[in-house]
Design a protein around this motif. Structure first.
Motif, PDB file in Angstrom:
ATOM      1  N   UNK A  64       1.517  -1.463  -0.303  1.00 35.80           N
ATOM      2  CA  UNK A  64       0.049   0.101   0.054  1.00 35.80           C
ATOM      3  C   UNK A  64       0.784   1.326   0.005  1.00 35.80           C
ATOM      4  N   UNK A  65       0.595   2.141  -0.432  1.00 37.16           N
ATOM      5  CA  UNK A  65       1.528   3.728  -0.834  1.00 37.16           C
ATOM      6  C   UNK A  65       1.352   4.047   0.728  1.00 37.16           C
ATOM      7  N   UNK A  66       2.607   4.354   1.505  1.00 40.85           N
ATOM      8  CA  UNK A  66       3.182   4.918   2.427  1.00 40.85           C
ATOM      9  C   UNK A  66       2.777   6.864   2.543  1.00 40.85           C
ATOM     10  N   UNK A  67       2.885   7.413   0.970  1.00 40.14           N
ATOM     11  CA  UNK A  67       3.415   8.525   1.101  1.00 40.14           C
ATOM     12  C   UNK A  67       3.609   9.232  -0.375  1.00 40.14           C
ATOM     13  N   UNK A  68       4.015  10.672  -0.392  1.00 48.57           N
ATOM     14  CA  UNK A  68       4.449  10.710  -1.431  1.00 48.57           C
ATOM     15  C   UNK A  68       6.057  10.640  -2.151  1.00 48.57           C
ATOM     16  N   UNK A  69       6.523   9.930  -1.253  1.00 47.02           N
ATOM     17  CA  UNK A  69       7.781   9.831  -1.289  1.00 47.02           C
ATOM     18  C   UNK A  69       7.797   7.811  -1.248  1.00 47.02           C
ATOM     19  N   UNK A 109      11.138  10.729   6.124  1.00 47.01           N
ATOM     20  CA  UNK A 109      11.344  10.902   4.628  1.00 47.01           C
ATOM     21  C   UNK A 109      11.303   8.942   4.636  1.00 47.01           C
ATOM     22  N   UNK A 110      11.687   8.016   5.402  1.00 43.39           N
ATOM     23  CA  UNK A 110      11.476   6.542   5.442  1.00 43.39           C
ATOM     24  C   UNK A 110       9.676   6.711   5.129  1.00 43.39           C
ATOM     25  N   UNK A 111       9.162   6.478   6.634  1.00 42.74           N
ATOM     26  CA  UNK A 111       7.524   6.578   6.509  1.00 42.74           C
ATOM     27  C   UNK A 111       6.664   7.265   5.089  1.00 42.74           C
ATOM     28  N   UNK A 112       7.745   8.317   5.256  1.00 45.11           N
ATOM     29  CA  UNK A 112       6.690   8.525   3.661  1.00 45.11           C
ATOM     30  C   UNK A 112       6.837   7.738   2.478  1.00 45.11           C
TER      31      UNK A 112
END
Length: 470
Positions: A64-69, A109-112
Motif C-alpha cells: 500500500x502507498x505510504x506517502x508521496x515518496x 522521509x522513510x515513513x513517507x
C-alpha cells in the motif's frame, strides 16, 4: 529502459501512484544513471547493493502507498544518521561506523515511502563549503570536474544536478544548503530555525545555528520535502508546527519587494562577475514586476562576523572538545576543526554572552528591514566554484582571507538570525559556471519564499535550460 533522470520527484510520485511507473523501473533507471556518472563526480557514497534495492523497490510495488515518496530513491547526507548506512561525518575518527537508527527527519522521509539507497558526500564534520574528506574523497562540480561542488551539502547538490536523485536532504549552518545549490544550478532551502527539529542532537536548547532542509531541481519538490521533514516533536523545545508549503505554492498574490544587499556596502569582497550575474537575475525579476531596491542602512558586518565566529567556534568546541583532548584522535582532526576548537576554548563567558547580544541586535535590525522589504537578496557565494584541489580560497579580489571560512561570510546574516532563505539559480558566468541568489525572508515566511521561487522557476527554469555537463 526508460530514463527518468531529470524528472521532478512529484511527477515520478504521481506516475507511481497511477500505475504508469513502477518503483522497480525507477530504481533501475536510478542505478543506471549512478553507474554512468557517479565515478566522475563522487556525489553518492555508501551505495547499497543493487539486488537489495531492487528487492525493496519490488516490495514497494506490492505494498500500500505510504506517502508521496513511495518508491522514490533518495540518498541521505553523510552528516545525518540513516540506519544501516555509514555514519562517519567524513572523518577518519569515525571511519567504518554505521548508524544504528534514523535521525528524526530521516525517519519521516522513510515513513513517507522513500527508498534510501545510500548517502551523499559532505566535507569532514561539515566544516568548510568544499565537499572533500579523507574517508570518501572529493565531490566534483558537474559543470567543471576540476572545480569544487561547494558544501557541506555538495554531494546532494551534485546528485540532483546530474540526475542521480530527484530530491535530496541537506543541512545548513553556514550556507550548506545555499552555496552548493548556487554552484550546481539547483534549489536549496534553509528553513526558519525550528521548523525541522533535531531530536537527536546532544543539546536541544543552546545549539540554534544549524538546521536540516531540502534540495531539489524544482521549488515544488523543495516544498514537498520540506512538508515531510518539518513538524514539532515532543522531545524538542521551540520546534515549529509542520509546514504546508506545497498546496499553495502557485498562489503568489503580490509581487515581492526585494531589498538588494549586494556586497554589504563594500564590506564583502566579491570575485569578478558574481555581482554582475546576480544583478542580471534581479533585472529579470524587475521585468517581472518585482521591485528591487538597494538596502543602504546596513548592520555592521564586522559585528556580525564577530558574533558568528564566536558562537560557531564555541558550539563546535563544546561538541568536539573530547576528540581534541585525546592524543590519539587529535592528529586525525582537520585543520579547520582544530581552529574552531581552539578558538572556542579560548573564549570567555563574557565574550560568548556579548556575541549573543550582537545576534539579538541583528535579529531586531533585520525585523525592521522587513518592514520595508518582503525579502532580502544576497549572492549564494562570494566566489565562483574554485579549484577542487584547494582546501579553500585564500583571497578574493586581492583581499586576503584570514580564516578558512571568511570567503563564506555572505551566508552569515540568515544563519545568525535563524531566518529562512531559499537559494534560487541566478544564471551563469562568462566561463559557464553557475551561481545563485539567496532570497531571505522574516521568520515563518518559508511558504512565501517557496511561492517566490516557484514563480521564478516558471519564468526561467535555469536547471532545465542548462543541465549539468556530465
Amino acid at each position: 529502459m526508460e530514463d527518468h533522470s531529470f524528472r521532478p520527484a512529484l511527477d515520478l510520485s504521481a506516475d507511481i501512484a497511477s500505475g504508469k511507473l513502477t518503483a522497480e523501473s525507477l530504481m533501475r533507471s536510478t542505478l543506471a544513471r549512478i553507474a554512468a556518472v557517479n565515478d566522475q563526480v563522487n556525489a553518492i557514497i555508501s551505495l547499497r547493493p543493487a539486488d537489495d534495492l531492487l528487492r525493496e523497490a519490488r516490495a514497494a510495488d506490492q505494498s500500500p502507498r505510504r506517502g508521496w515518496l513511495h518508491g522514490i530513491p533518495i540518498a541521505i547526507k553523510e552528516l545525518a544518521q540513516a540506519k544501516g548506512l555509514s555514519a562517519t561525518s567524513g572523518s577518519p575518527v569515525f571511519a567504518g561506523q554505521v548508524a544504528s537508527q534514523d535521525d528524526l527527519f530521516v525517519a519521516r522521509i522513510r515513513a513517507a515511502g522513500a527508498i534510501i539507497i545510500g548517502k551523499t558526500n559532505a566535507p569532514e564534520f561539515g566544516l568548510g563549503s568544499h565537499t572533500h574528506n579523507p574517508v570518501f574523497g572529493t565531490t566534483r562540480n558537474p559543470y567543471d570536474l576540476f572545480r569544487s561542488a561547494g558544501g557541506s551539502s555538495g554531494g546532494a547538490a551534485v546528485a540532483l544536478a546530474t540526475g542521480m536523485l530527484s530530491v535530496a536532504d541537506g543541512s545548513d549552518m553556514m550556507g550548506s544548503l545555499r552555496n552548493p545549490a548556487g554552484w550546481n544550478n539547483v534549489y536549496g532551502m534553509r528553513p526558519t530555525w525550528g521548523l525541522v527539529p533535531d531530536a537527536d542532537a546532544d543539546d536541544v536548547f543552546v545549539s540554534t545555528l544549524a538546521i536540516d532542509g531540502p534540495m531539489a531541481r524544482t521549488p515544488s519538490d523543495l516544498a514537498a520535502l520540506l512538508d515531510t521533514m518539518s513538524g514539532t516533536d515532543p522531545r524538542v523545545p521551540f520546534a515549529r508546527g509542520a509546514d504546508v508549503s506545497l498546496p499553495g505554492i502557485d498562489d503568489l498574490l503580490r509581487p515581492p519587494r526585494i531589498g538588494w544587499l549586494r556586497d554589504w556596502g563594500g564590506a564583502l569582497p566579491m570575485e569578478q562577475g558574481v555581482l554582475e550575474t546576480c544583478e542580471a537575475a534581479l533585472g529579470t525579476m524587475q521585468a517581472m514586476g518585482w521591485p528591487v531596491e538597494p538596502v543602504r542602512d546596513l548592520f555592521s558586518s564586522d559585528a556580525l562576523w564577530t558574533s558568528w565566529t564566536r558562537l560557531r567556534a564555541w558550539l563546535v568546541a563544546m561538541r568536539h572538545q573530547e576528540k581534541y583532548e585525546d592524543p590519539a584522535l587529535r592528529p586525525l582532526l582537520k585543520e579547520a576543526m582544530i581552529h574552531e576548537i581552539e578558538t572556542g576554548l579560548a573564549l570567555s563567558p563574557r565574550e560568548i554572552y556579548a556575541a549573543s547580544g550582537i545576534r539579538s541586535d541583528w535579529f531586531r535590525s533585520a525585523t525592521q528591514l522587513f518592514g520595508k522589504h518582503d525579502v532580502l537578496a544576497l549572492p549564494t557565494a562570494q566566489v565562483w566554484p574554485f579549484d577542487a584541489e584547494l582546501t579553500h580560497p585564500t583571497s578574493i579580489a586581492g583581499h586576503e582571507m584570514d580564516t578558512y571560512h571568511r570567503w563564506m561570510q555572505v551566508v552569515v546574516p540568515a544563519s545568525l538570525a535563524g531566518l529562512p532563505a531559499v537559494s534560487v539559480p541566478a544564471g551563469f558566468g562568462s566561463d559557464g559556471m553557475p551561481i545563485g541568489l539567496q532570497l531571505i525572508g522574516p521568520q515563518d515566511s518559508d511558504s512565501y519564499l517557496l511561492q517566490i521561487a516557484q514563480t521564478w522557476h516558471k519564468a526561467t527554469d535555469w536547471p532545465g535550460k542548462r543541465p549539468a555537463m556530465v
